[in-house]
Design a protein around this motif. Structure first.
Motif, PDB file in Angstrom:
ATOM      1  N   LEU A 289       0.840  -1.196   0.000  1.00  0.00           N
ATOM      2  CA  LEU A 289       0.000   0.000   0.000  1.00  0.00           C
ATOM      3  C   LEU A 289       0.873   1.243   0.000  1.00  0.00           C
ATOM      4  N   LEU A 290       0.637   2.122  -0.968  1.00  0.00           N
ATOM      5  CA  LEU A 290       1.359   3.401  -1.012  1.00  0.00           C
ATOM      6  C   LEU A 290       0.589   4.417  -0.170  1.00  0.00           C
ATOM      7  N   TRP A 291       1.184   4.794   0.966  1.00  0.00           N
ATOM      8  CA  TRP A 291       0.565   5.760   1.874  1.00  0.00           C
ATOM      9  C   TRP A 291       1.213   7.105   1.585  1.00  0.00           C
ATOM     10  N   GLN A 292       0.527   7.928   0.804  1.00  0.00           N
ATOM     11  CA  GLN A 292       1.148   9.126   0.257  1.00  0.00           C
ATOM     12  C   GLN A 292       0.760  10.378   1.045  1.00  0.00           C
ATOM     13  N   LYS A 293       0.947  10.243   2.342  1.00  0.00           N
ATOM     14  CA  LYS A 293       0.792  11.359   3.273  1.00  0.00           C
ATOM     15  C   LYS A 293       1.511  10.973   4.566  1.00  0.00           C
ATOM     16  N   ALA A 294       1.445  11.805   5.579  1.00  0.00           N
ATOM     17  CA  ALA A 294       2.140  11.519   6.832  1.00  0.00           C
ATOM     18  C   ALA A 294       1.623  10.221   7.452  1.00  0.00           C
ATOM     19  N   PRO A 295       2.509   9.339   7.951  1.00  0.00           N
ATOM     20  CA  PRO A 295       2.080   8.035   8.469  1.00  0.00           C
ATOM     21  C   PRO A 295       1.297   8.117   9.772  1.00  0.00           C
ATOM     22  N   ARG A 296       1.252   9.253  10.403  1.00  0.00           N
ATOM     23  CA  ARG A 296       0.509   9.349  11.665  1.00  0.00           C
ATOM     24  C   ARG A 296      -1.003   9.152  11.452  1.00  0.00           C
ATOM     25  N   GLY A 297      -1.451   9.227  10.208  1.00  0.00           N
ATOM     26  CA  GLY A 297      -2.869   9.024   9.925  1.00  0.00           C
ATOM     27  C   GLY A 297      -3.238   7.581   9.627  1.00  0.00           C
ATOM     28  N   LEU A 298      -2.310   6.645   9.810  1.00  0.00           N
ATOM     29  CA  LEU A 298      -2.602   5.240   9.539  1.00  0.00           C
ATOM     30  C   LEU A 298      -3.729   4.726  10.435  1.00  0.00           C
ATOM     31  N   PRO A 299      -4.705   4.034   9.863  1.00  0.00           N
ATOM     32  CA  PRO A 299      -5.770   3.447  10.691  1.00  0.00           C
ATOM     33  C   PRO A 299      -5.215   2.299  11.528  1.00  0.00           C
ATOM     34  N   PRO A 300      -5.944   1.882  12.568  1.00  0.00           N
ATOM     35  CA  PRO A 300      -5.426   0.841  13.470  1.00  0.00           C
ATOM     36  C   PRO A 300      -4.993  -0.443  12.760  1.00  0.00           C
ATOM     37  N   ALA A 301      -5.752  -0.883  11.745  1.00  0.00           N
ATOM     38  CA  ALA A 301      -5.399  -2.132  11.063  1.00  0.00           C
ATOM     39  C   ALA A 301      -4.032  -2.049  10.404  1.00  0.00           C
ATOM     40  N   LEU A 302      -3.674  -0.869   9.873  1.00  0.00           N
ATOM     41  CA  LEU A 302      -2.381  -0.707   9.211  1.00  0.00           C
ATOM     42  C   LEU A 302      -1.295  -0.268  10.179  1.00  0.00           C
ATOM     43  N   ALA A 303      -1.687   0.338  11.287  1.00  0.00           N
ATOM     44  CA  ALA A 303      -0.679   0.741  12.275  1.00  0.00           C
ATOM     45  C   ALA A 303       0.025  -0.478  12.853  1.00  0.00           C
ATOM     46  N   ARG A 304      -0.613  -1.646  12.793  1.00  0.00           N
ATOM     47  CA  ARG A 304       0.004  -2.880  13.302  1.00  0.00           C
ATOM     48  C   ARG A 304       0.966  -3.504  12.300  1.00  0.00           C
ATOM     49  N   VAL A 305       0.981  -3.002  11.076  1.00  0.00           N
ATOM     50  CA  VAL A 305       1.894  -3.545  10.068  1.00  0.00           C
ATOM     51  C   VAL A 305       3.303  -3.042  10.349  1.00  0.00           C
ATOM     52  N   GLU A 306       4.212  -3.944  10.566  1.00  0.00           N
ATOM     53  CA  GLU A 306       5.569  -3.563  10.946  1.00  0.00           C
ATOM     54  C   GLU A 306       6.475  -3.302   9.754  1.00  0.00           C
ATOM     55  N   ARG A 307       6.124  -3.847   8.613  1.00  0.00           N
ATOM     56  CA  ARG A 307       7.001  -3.667   7.463  1.00  0.00           C
ATOM     57  C   ARG A 307       6.643  -2.371   6.748  1.00  0.00           C
ATOM     58  N   ARG A 308       7.413  -1.345   7.025  1.00  0.00           N
ATOM     59  CA  ARG A 308       7.219  -0.056   6.371  1.00  0.00           C
ATOM     60  C   ARG A 308       8.539   0.347   5.723  1.00  0.00           C
ATOM     61  N   ILE A 309       8.447   0.884   4.542  1.00  0.00           N
ATOM     62  CA  ILE A 309       9.654   1.312   3.846  1.00  0.00           C
ATOM     63  C   ILE A 309       9.444   2.712   3.305  1.00  0.00           C
ATOM     64  N   SER A 310      10.540   3.384   3.082  1.00  0.00           N
ATOM     65  CA  SER A 310      10.528   4.677   2.402  1.00  0.00           C
ATOM     66  C   SER A 310      11.840   4.789   1.659  1.00  0.00           C
TER      67      SER A 310
END
Length: 348
Positions: A123-144
């Motif tokens: 999933l391309l999250w094309q804004k600040a990550p602080r807005g991640l919903p709870p289901a995605l906030a638990r995803v540990e694999r984040r890259i930039s």
């Protein structure tokens, strides 16, 4: 990290760099098992994202208020169809740009689709990550970073890129083989297996074996060839059961009464052969499945299995009962295949 999210990756693109969107679009290679799903902007339909998924899988919903695809306006039906096609065509990696615009409900739908198919989800999250919903906030694999994203797109997915549909094995020869020749009388062309199932009045029907067992004794009847344009039209049908049923009718010209009883176990594992049943199982011929139809029949079988039906249940029964009018409407949109008459008997 929870197992449910082990194949989910968040790509943080806080600056909305055009590079990421372009790279995601270039990554769309269905033949390699990777698709890019572009969410339709400002579409508030509950099934919008499922329809976007179907579009990325090469399916096209028929337009109009009386569309034969109206049953895909149901959220469950649409996502089940998308999952069946994903499994049947071997999708291993799905990339979704602009995921930050998706509602929580649609994100949950994507995660549920991933659970059904086993594919990798990015999933391309094309804004600040602080807005991640709870289901995605638990995803540990984040890259930039561009290099990380390009490396991610080059990774192999968790399942094979595309199911292999090898050519059908040559028919068995020798005294045990029975050749089914067109234009013979039904009695002359009945395979030995099904002749033994002929019944006297009041006698219970003999159970009919599946395609794999029958293929060891009976040579398949020839499949009917159709034009590439008609094959492409069938391949674009969005619902797996409609696409599978009409494709079998197209290359066998079997009656719907026969197709109604086709079971999961009547389709060989490599989707190279299908068995069609006659009344009382007196004549149950095998047909080789043409290359163009194998992904469609695989989609129908995947749909059947995702709904947890046992192998002895009919694969196409649902589309011939409650949704029969939609099957009839699709047949009418394919006039060159001349399927309207056999399908028309389903609906008064």
């Amino acid at each position: 990290m929870a197992l449910a999210y082990s194949d989910v990756t968040i790509v943080v693109d806080e600056r909305d760099d055009l590079f990421y969107t372009r790279a995601a679009l270039r990554a769309h290679r269905p033949e390699e098992g990777r698709i890019t799903v572009q969410p339709t902007p400002a579409n508030n339909s509950p099934t919008a994202l499922a329809h976007d998924m179907l579009y990325a899988l090469g399916k096209r919903l028929a337009p109009g208020p009386n569309s034969p695809d109206v049953w895909l306006d149901s959220v469950n039906a649409a996502w089940l169809a998308a999952a069946a096609w994903g499994v049947a065509t071997g999708v291993r990696h799905v990339v979704v740009p602009r995921a930050h615009l998706l509602t929580i409900r649609r994100i949950d739908q994507l995660l549920a689709w991933r659970e059904m198919t086993g594919a990798q989800l990015t999933l391309l999250w094309q804004k600040a990550p602080r807005g991640l919903p709870p289901a995605l906030a638990r995803v540990e694999r984040r890259i930039s970073g561009r290099d990380q994203f390009e490396a991610l797109l080059a990774e192999p997915g968790p399942i094979p890129a595309r199911p292999s549909f090898p050519p059908a094995l040559p028919a068995k020869t020798g005294p045990a083989a029975v050749t089914v020749v067109p234009r013979q009388s039904p009695a002359a062309r009945q395979p030995q297996e099904t002749r033994s199932a002929s019944m006297r009045p009041g006698q219970r029907a003999h159970p009919c074996t599946g395609a794999m067992a029958t293929a060891q004794l009976v040579q398949a009847a020839p499949a009917i060839e159709i034009a590439s344009e008609e094959a492409a039209a069938l391949a674009a049908l969005a619902h797996p059961l409609a696409a599978g049923a009409l494709s079998v009718l197209a290359f066998t010209r079997a009656g719907l009464g026969s197709l109604r009883f086709t079971r999961d176990l009547d389709i060989t594992g490599d989707v190279s052969t299908v068995k069609i049943h006659g009344i009382g199982h007196r004549y149950c011929p095998l047909y080789p499945v043409p290359a163009w139809a194998r992904p469609l029949l695989a989609g129908a079988r995947a749909h059947h299995r995702l709904t947890t039906h046992p192998p002895a249940d009919s694969v196409f029964a649902p589309v011939m009962l409650a949704e029969a009018r939609h099957l009839r409407a699709h047949a009418g949109r394919l006039p060159r295949l001349d399927l309207t008459l056999p399908v028309g008997i389903l609906v008064p």
